[in-house]
Design a protein around this motif. Structure first.
Motif, PDB file in Angstrom:
ATOM      1  N   LEU A  14     -14.063  41.293  33.528  1.00  6.54           N
ATOM      2  CA  LEU A  14     -15.153  40.840  32.675  1.00  6.54           C
ATOM      3  C   LEU A  14     -15.222  39.322  32.549  1.00  6.54           C
ATOM      4  CD1 LEU A  14     -14.933  43.504  29.832  1.00  6.54           C
ATOM      5  CD2 LEU A  14     -16.514  43.440  31.770  1.00  6.54           C
ATOM      6  N   GLU A  19     -20.256  36.917  38.600  1.00  4.54           N
ATOM      7  CA  GLU A  19     -20.761  38.287  38.485  1.00  4.54           C
ATOM      8  C   GLU A  19     -21.528  38.492  37.177  1.00  4.54           C
ATOM      9  OE1 GLU A  19     -21.232  42.330  39.792  1.00  4.54           O
ATOM     10  OE2 GLU A  19     -20.759  40.468  40.824  1.00  4.54           O
ATOM     11  N   ARG A  20     -20.967  38.010  36.065  1.00  8.22           N
ATOM     12  CA  ARG A  20     -21.623  38.203  34.766  1.00  8.22           C
ATOM     13  C   ARG A  20     -22.961  37.471  34.709  1.00  8.22           C
ATOM     14  NH1 ARG A  20     -18.283  40.227  30.573  1.00  8.22           N
ATOM     15  NH2 ARG A  20     -20.273  40.864  29.721  1.00  8.22           N
ATOM     16  N   TYR A  21     -22.966  36.204  35.124  1.00 14.18           N
ATOM     17  CA  TYR A  21     -24.191  35.416  35.051  1.00 14.18           C
ATOM     18  C   TYR A  21     -25.227  35.846  36.086  1.00 14.18           C
ATOM     19  CZ  TYR A  21     -21.847  32.230  31.804  1.00 14.18           C
ATOM     20  OH  TYR A  21     -21.204  31.684  30.725  1.00 14.18           O
ATOM     21  N   TYR A  51     -19.216  36.406  26.508  1.00 15.27           N
ATOM     22  CA  TYR A  51     -20.463  35.877  25.958  1.00 15.27           C
ATOM     23  C   TYR A  51     -20.281  35.360  24.527  1.00 15.27           C
ATOM     24  CZ  TYR A  51     -23.098  37.553  29.983  1.00 15.27           C
ATOM     25  OH  TYR A  51     -23.584  37.743  31.256  1.00 15.27           O
ATOM     26  N   THR A 121     -24.541  42.794  25.723  1.00 15.48           N
ATOM     27  CA  THR A 121     -24.649  42.522  27.153  1.00 15.48           C
ATOM     28  C   THR A 121     -23.885  43.605  27.903  1.00 15.48           C
ATOM     29  OG1 THR A 121     -22.769  41.011  26.972  1.00 15.48           O
ATOM     30  CG2 THR A 121     -24.965  40.028  26.944  1.00 15.48           C
TER      31      THR A 121
END
Length: 199
Positions: A14, A19-21, A51, A121
């Motif tokens: 995580l 990857e997250r953005y 986040y 998210t």
């Protein structure tokens, strides 16, 4: 929470910013949430605090809500490694305005109208049911903003939970409207949905 919670053993995944953005940038999330610098906001399914760290500098208080205490433990350890303790944090390593809350979204330990905003998210599918959305409506004051970005059932399922555990944007919007939120935006994207609503 609902069907699928992220495996805490995989928490390090995580923290992959690329990857997250790819699915929700910091700027997009802050734009959807439009927080006031004094706002009290909840991160619904905060996980490792990825986040939360982005939103915390823009609000007065951030409640990082997660049903898995192991995720809070990871956030504490990560933050300690980042040497944030010297910034006046109330818990070693955490930003000073972040409060860790171990709770299910369906049973939030907040007073009525306590929140100026909330966001999730890639977690809506974990808590989405009528009772949890009603609980969100209870703790969000009139005018509070809710921002949700999640895996969509209309996506290809290239990553994230199984398609059978996801919602489409219209389904999420209908659930929120049924609980008393005014839906401002409900978009399908390539693999995700984005919904913004006001209490």
């Amino acid at each position: 929470m609902g069907f699928h919670t992220f495996d805490a053993e995989q928490a390090a995944r995580l923290e992959d910013a690329a990857e997250r953005y790819r699915y929700c940038s910091r700027e997009e999330l802050l734009g959807m949430l439009a927080p006031d610098p004094a706002a009290v906001v909840a991160d619904l399914g905060s996980g490792t605090g990825f986040y939360a760290d982005d939103v915390a500098p823009h609000v007065g208080t951030l409640h990082a809500v997660d049903v898995q205490p192991a995720m809070h433990d990871y956030y504490r350890q990560k933050s300690a490694r980042d040497e944030r303790a010297e910034r006046g944090a109330t818990e070693p390593g955490l930003p000073a305005n972040v409060d860790l809350v171990a709770a299910d979204v369906g049973d939030l330990p907040f007073a009525d109208d306590a929140l100026d905003g909330a966001y999730g998210t890639m977690t809506f599918h974990e808590f989405a049911d009528d009772a949890s959305v009603a609980e969100l409506a209870r703790v969000c004051r009139p005018g509070a903003r809710l921002a949700l970005v999640d895996w969509s059932a209309a996506g290809a399922g290239e990553t994230g939970p199984p398609l059978s555990e996801r919602y489409e944007a219209d389904d999420a919007a209908a659930m929120l409207a049924g609980a008393g939120f005014d839906v401002d935006r409900a978009d399908e994207r390539v693999e995700t949905l984005a919904v913004t609503a006001t209490r």
